[in-house]
Design an enzyme around this catalytic site. Structure first.
Site, PDB file in Angstrom:
ATOM      1  N   THR A 143       0.892  -1.158   0.000  1.00 28.78           N
ATOM      2  CA  THR A 143       0.000   0.000   0.000  1.00 28.78           C
ATOM      3  C   THR A 143       0.932   1.210   0.000  1.00 28.78           C
ATOM      4  OG1 THR A 143      -0.098   0.239   2.396  1.00 28.78           O
ATOM      5  CG2 THR A 143      -1.759  -1.195   1.397  1.00 28.78           C
ATOM      6  N   HIS A 144       0.529   2.262  -0.681  1.00 20.34           N
ATOM      7  CA  HIS A 144       1.393   3.447  -0.843  1.00 20.34           C
ATOM      8  C   HIS A 144       2.731   3.065  -1.465  1.00 20.34           C
ATOM      9  CE1 HIS A 144      -1.420   5.341   2.027  1.00 20.34           C
ATOM     10  NE2 HIS A 144      -1.320   4.186   2.664  1.00 20.34           N
ATOM     11  N   SER A 265      18.599  -0.969 -25.613  1.00 14.61           N
ATOM     12  CA  SER A 265      18.919   0.433 -25.811  1.00 14.61           C
ATOM     13  C   SER A 265      20.012   0.517 -26.868  1.00 14.61           C
ATOM     14  CB  SER A 265      19.408   1.032 -24.494  1.00 14.61           C
ATOM     15  OG  SER A 265      20.208   2.170 -24.750  1.00 14.61           O
ATOM     16  N   LYS A 271      20.584  -2.838 -21.130  1.00 13.68           N
ATOM     17  CA  LYS A 271      19.170  -2.490 -20.933  1.00 13.68           C
ATOM     18  C   LYS A 271      18.198  -3.485 -21.559  1.00 13.68           C
ATOM     19  CE  LYS A 271      17.460   1.044 -19.731  1.00 13.68           C
ATOM     20  NZ  LYS A 271      17.660   2.451 -20.092  1.00 13.68           N
ATOM     21  N   GLU A 278       4.975   0.307 -21.248  1.00  9.26           N
ATOM     22  CA  GLU A 278       5.012   1.779 -21.291  1.00  9.26           C
ATOM     23  C   GLU A 278       4.080   2.324 -22.364  1.00  9.26           C
ATOM     24  OE1 GLU A 278       9.425   3.070 -20.089  1.00  9.26           O
ATOM     25  OE2 GLU A 278       9.336   1.617 -21.700  1.00  9.26           O
TER      26      GLU A 278
END
Ligand code: ARG
Length: 445
Positions: A143-144, A265, A271, A278
């Site tokens: 949570t949070h 990348s 990467k 996204e």
């Protein structure tokens, strides 16, 4: 007509997508005209054969659409008349493009909604598959975005399956409310030439006919409902995407994307980027935008039809395309996601995640919960201050703060034990999760 107006006003460059449904609608309309005595049998047959031939040519990419004819409806009708003469010129009897368009979109959306529902099912299936393959994996629930309590990873994935089930239901609701035939509303005030609307509805598979001709031509609530349902689908996909982005970071390390569903990348060889997730998160902006686009188009319209309504289509087409692709690609990505059991389980085994269980245990020893919360809070603060994990705090401290737990202290830090007790309906006990998983497996096989 000014060339500028022609180019400004044409819709055929996008509404050509309605051609199949336009042809179906026109055949049903023509049959009703024949039954009412406005067409002879042979005129009807010429219309039907002509429309079907045109439909095949459009499907085969052999038909040239002209912007001089504004939209797909005029393109088809004009070509039919070129081919069969007067019978073609009778097709538009007792009909306006206003009720024609309203009918065609509904027919089109009915098919698209079914395809979207299949897309939702496909993603649910992928999530259920991933959950079953990793049934025993634990992870911290958050949570949070702060580690909170351990949960089975399958419980987390099945939360999305529940969300998607509601999406499926919203699409079904949209289809059910949209299930009425506007044809026969005319331009706005129906027609003096009466056709059997119920018959047309039956032929086109509508359950009912619309009850107010002004509403029949100007209502786009069904399009808004679909855009709204798809905006919510997008929000769900975006949240799932965000989880995937987090899980595949080095910092979390709970999952790894397949090479086919990630990109490298050009600069940094190490990467592995979660582009699908996204993009989906980003494309959700379109799904929201299209809803607001059409809400805004509709808000100031005087009764009944106004040309502004032509702006409904691109919003709807774009949301349908975006949601369909997003569902399909997310399903593929989730199917190929590799879960890192060790990393997830190690994170779930952080003893701090069981602080609430300690308080619950004190409650069992008749200590009021607020006091129990305070006691464990002190121990947690001590652990944070000294860096000594909660389960390794020195015995004298525990004896001093909560003597009730002496003797069972270490045993309280077993996440499996903790989960076992969380057996309320909907809770994350492994038994519950396995039962819910079986429920979904039965549906998705
Ligand atoms: N192309 C228009 C649309 O898609 C149809 C226009 C029909 N009516 C009219 N009065 N111009 O909405």
């Amino acid at each position: 007509m000014s060339t500028l107006l022609r180019d400004y006003g044409e819709s055929v460059s996008f509404d050509w997508r309605l051609y199949r449904h336009d042809i179906r609608g026109s055949i049903a309309h023509a049959r009703a005209l024949m039954k009412a005595g406005f067409l002879t049998t042979s005129e009807f047959q010429a219309i039907e054969a002509g429309l079907l031939a045109i439909g095949e040519e459009i499907a085969a990419g052999k038909f040239t659409l002209s912007v001089d004819l504004e939209d797909i409806h005029m393109n088809i009708e004009k070509e039919l008349t070129n081919r069969i003469g007067d019978a073609g010129a009778k097709l538009h009897t007792a009909r306006s493009r206003n009720d024609q368009v309203a009918t065609d979109i509904r027919l089109y959306l009915r098919d698209e909604i079914m395809a979207l529902q299949q897309g939702v099912r496909g993603l649910q299936q992928a999530l259920v598959g991933l959950a079953s393959a990793n049934e025993s994996v634990l992870m911290p629930g958050y949570t949070h975005l702060q580690r909170a309590q351990p949960v089975p990873l399958a419980h987390h994935l099945l939360a999305y399956v529940e969300m998607l089930e509601r999406d499926h239901g919203r699409l079904a609701d949209t289809a059910a409310r949209m299930d009425e035939l506007p044809l026969g509303s005319g331009a706005l005030a129906a027609s003096t030439l009466l056709l059997d609307r119920e018959e047309i509805a039956k032929e086109l598979g509508f359950s009912r006919v619309t009850q107010n001709s002004l509403d029949g031509v100007s209502d786009r609530d069904f399009a808004l409902e679909l855009l709204s349902a798809l905006a919510i689908v997008g929000m769900h996909l975006s949240r799932l995407s965000e989880d995937v982005v987090l899980w595949t970071t080095t910092e979390f390390g709970f999952a790894r994307l397949s090479d086919r569903h990630s990109t490298g990348s050009s600069l940094m060889p190490q990467k592995k980027n979660p582009d699908i997730a996204e993009l989906t998160r980003g494309k959700t902006g379109r799904l929201y935008g299209n809803l607001f686009r059409l809400l805004t188009v509709l808000k100031g319209l005087p009764m009944a039809y106004n040309r502004d309504l032509q702006e409904d289509k691109e919003a709807v087409f774009d949301s349908i395309d975006t949601a369909r692709m997003a569902l399909a690609v997310t399903a593929e990505m989730m199917c190929a996601l590799v879960i890192n059991n060790e990393a997830a389980t190690a994170a779930a085994s952080d003893p701090a995640l069981l602080a609430t269980d300690l308080a619950d245990e004190l409650v069992r020893k008749d200590i009021p919960f607020r006091k129990a919360h305070d006691i464990v809070g002190k121990l947690a603060a001590e652990s944070a201050k000294t860096g000594v994990p909660l389960d390794k705090l020195p015995e004298p401290l525990i004896r001093e703060v909560c003597p009730e737990l002496i003797g069972q202290w270490e045993a309280l830090f077993d996440p499996i034990r903790s989960l076992k007790a969380r057996s309320a309906v909907g809770g994350p006990s492994l038994e519950n999760v396995s039962r819910r998983l079986a429920h979904w497996q039965k549906i998705f096989g």
